[in-house]
Design an enzyme around this catalytic site. Structure first.
Site, PDB file in Angstrom:
ATOM      1  CG  ASP A  11      -8.429  -5.755  11.395  1.00  0.00           C
ATOM      2  OD1 ASP A  11      -8.701  -4.661  11.262  1.00  0.00           O
ATOM      3  OD2 ASP A  11      -9.220  -6.623  11.873  1.00  0.00           O
ATOM      4  CD  GLU A  52      -9.493  -0.028  10.387  1.00  0.00           C
ATOM      5  OE1 GLU A  52     -10.666  -0.615  10.627  1.00  0.00           O
ATOM      6  OE2 GLU A  52      -9.756   1.105   9.880  1.00  0.00           O
ATOM      7  CG  ASP A  77     -11.050  -6.120   7.598  1.00  0.00           C
ATOM      8  OD1 ASP A  77     -11.159  -4.955   8.488  1.00  0.00           O
ATOM      9  OD2 ASP A  77     -10.439  -7.015   8.339  1.00  0.00           O
ATOM     10  CG  ASP A 126     -10.415  -9.861  13.973  1.00  0.00           C
ATOM     11  OD1 ASP A 126     -10.560  -8.725  14.294  1.00  0.00           O
ATOM     12  OD2 ASP A 126     -10.764 -10.795  14.503  1.00  0.00           O
ATOM     13  CG  HIS A 186      23.984  20.820  -7.947  1.00  0.00           C
ATOM     14  ND1 HIS A 186      25.148  21.335  -8.572  1.00  0.00           N
ATOM     15  CD2 HIS A 186      24.171  19.385  -7.690  1.00  0.00           C
ATOM     16  CE1 HIS A 186      25.850  20.021  -8.618  1.00  0.00           C
ATOM     17  NE2 HIS A 186      25.123  19.027  -8.505  1.00  0.00           N
ATOM     18  CD  GLU A 262      24.915  12.184  -7.203  1.00  0.00           C
ATOM     19  OE1 GLU A 262      23.834  11.181  -7.045  1.00  0.00           O
ATOM     20  OE2 GLU A 262      24.853  12.744  -8.194  1.00  0.00           O
TER      21      GLU A 262
END
Length: 382
Positions: A11, A52, A77, A126, A186, A262
């Protein structure tokens, strides 16, 4: 084995929107619901949405530190953040775009799921966000507090995601414009014809004369199609040369992404399979039997490669959403991206043929679906 399961609750808030802002995030064990990590920070003047997103990033990073292979259920939320990170809403605000791109790179996209929860079920995140803002008001940064152990409550099951059509059956009209990766291996080096291990820890060979010819043929083919809008490449010499041949023909610039290099083959670099089998039989057997095993003297396994290739993929998807991107890479990263798109097991890598300068293509949809469109196409070389 699959990683652990975590739940991230995040939050953020702003007292003024914009105003003094802070974020909070907790990581819970997915089986017990116990909080195993907390993060919070006062970030100065910002909007609610910025706070947030920063809370989300902090929560994902905390989960990654605990287990980079974890499956993470993110619960917030903020419907805006959940819908944007799920790919269902476009990210139009310039302040949100880089934050969303950063959040997408912390863990591979396939390991993270987003769900909306009501505010009353996000109390811990929160609380931390408010503690961070209180600390900022007092002129200091947030510091974790010692808290008495709380009884472990049952964890709610993740909210069911809306059923999405599979990409193989649904078309662009159903799922929106996909992002298309045209995956180009390649061209040949002097090691390629002898099938010698050539990774990121070896001599970094250049393209051979035949490899340069192959790169030119790939460039001709893509120019004729006229669909590529961006070029991203591994930074190794052979991929740079291949990518630059195409980009020059198309009038585009090359962007380099280290996650596309690679695998490091350690002491096997420059050896044939038979030579490795003779010199390091036990290590080779372990490597062929487990994605977590590493070549002799290497620091990388296929599990490590899968993570960094997945992060590279998600960065490119975030930057070039809805576009066709040429991705120039190597055998192992390309096979890995195809494997992830198919949802195939790790040992499927050994069942794919990938010729020098061949094309593969994968389309990625906003809802997380992927569709393999092409594999090992060498028709432009005939």
């Amino acid at each position: 084995m699959a990683g652990r399961r975590f739940i991230v609750e995040a939050d953020g808030g702003s007292r003024g929107n914009p105003g003094p802002a802070g974020y909070g995030a907790v990581v819970r064990d997915g089986d017990t619901g116990q909080i195993i990590a907390e993060a919070a920070e006062y970030i100065g003047r910002a909007t609610n949405n910025v706070a947030e997103y920063k809370g989300l990033i902090a929560g994902l990073r905390a989960a990654h530190e605990l287990d980079p292979e974890a499956r993470v259920d993110v619960r917030m939320d903020s419907k805006l953040v959940v819908e944007q990170m799920s790919g269902r809403w476009k990210i139009k605000h310039p302040d949100m775009q880089p934050l969303a791109a950063e959040a997408a790179t912390v863990l591979p996209r396939s390991q993270v799921k987003y769900s909306w929860i009501p505010r009353e079920k996000n109390k811990d995140a929160d609380r931390l966000a408010n503690e961070a803002m209180d600390a900022g008001k007092a002129g200091r940064q947030w510091e974790p507090k010692a808290r008495p152990a709380a009884p472990v409550a049952p964890v709610d099951e993740p909210l069911p995601a809306p059923a999405a059509p599979k990409a193989g059956w649904a078309g662009p009209a159903d799922l929106g414009t996909p992002t298309t990766f045209v995956l180009l291996r390649h061209g040949e080096t002097h090691l390629t014809p002898e099938k010698r291990f050539s990774g990121s820890g070896g001599s970094d060979p250049a393209l051979s004369e035949k490899g340069l010819w192959q790169a030119a043929r790939a460039a001709e083919s893509l120019a004729a199609r006229g669909t590529v809008q961006a070029v991203v490449s591994s930074p190794m010499q052979r991929t740079r040369q291949t990518a630059e041949a195409v980009a020059t023909r198309l009038g585009l610039e090359v962007r380099y992404e280290d996650g596309l290099r690679e695998l490091d083959f350690g002491d096997w670099e420059g050896l044939t399979f038979a030579e490795v089998q003779e010199r390091h039989p036990e290590d080779l057997a372990a490597w062929l039997g487990s994605a977590k095993a590493k070549p002799t003297g290497s620091t990388e396994s296929f599990t490590t490669l899968t993570h960094r290739a997945g992060v590279a993929r998600d960065k490119v998807l975030a930057r070039y959403a809805g576009k066709t991107v040429l991705v120039v890479s190597h055998v192992s990263p390309i096979k890995t991206l195809v494997r992830l798109a198919l949802g195939a097991p790790p040992d499927s890598l050994y069942r794919m043929e990938l010729s020098a300068a061949s094309f593969c293509a994968v389309q990625y949809y906003a809802d997380g679906n992927a569709s393999v469109r092409l594999l090992n196409d060498t028709s432009h070389l005939r």
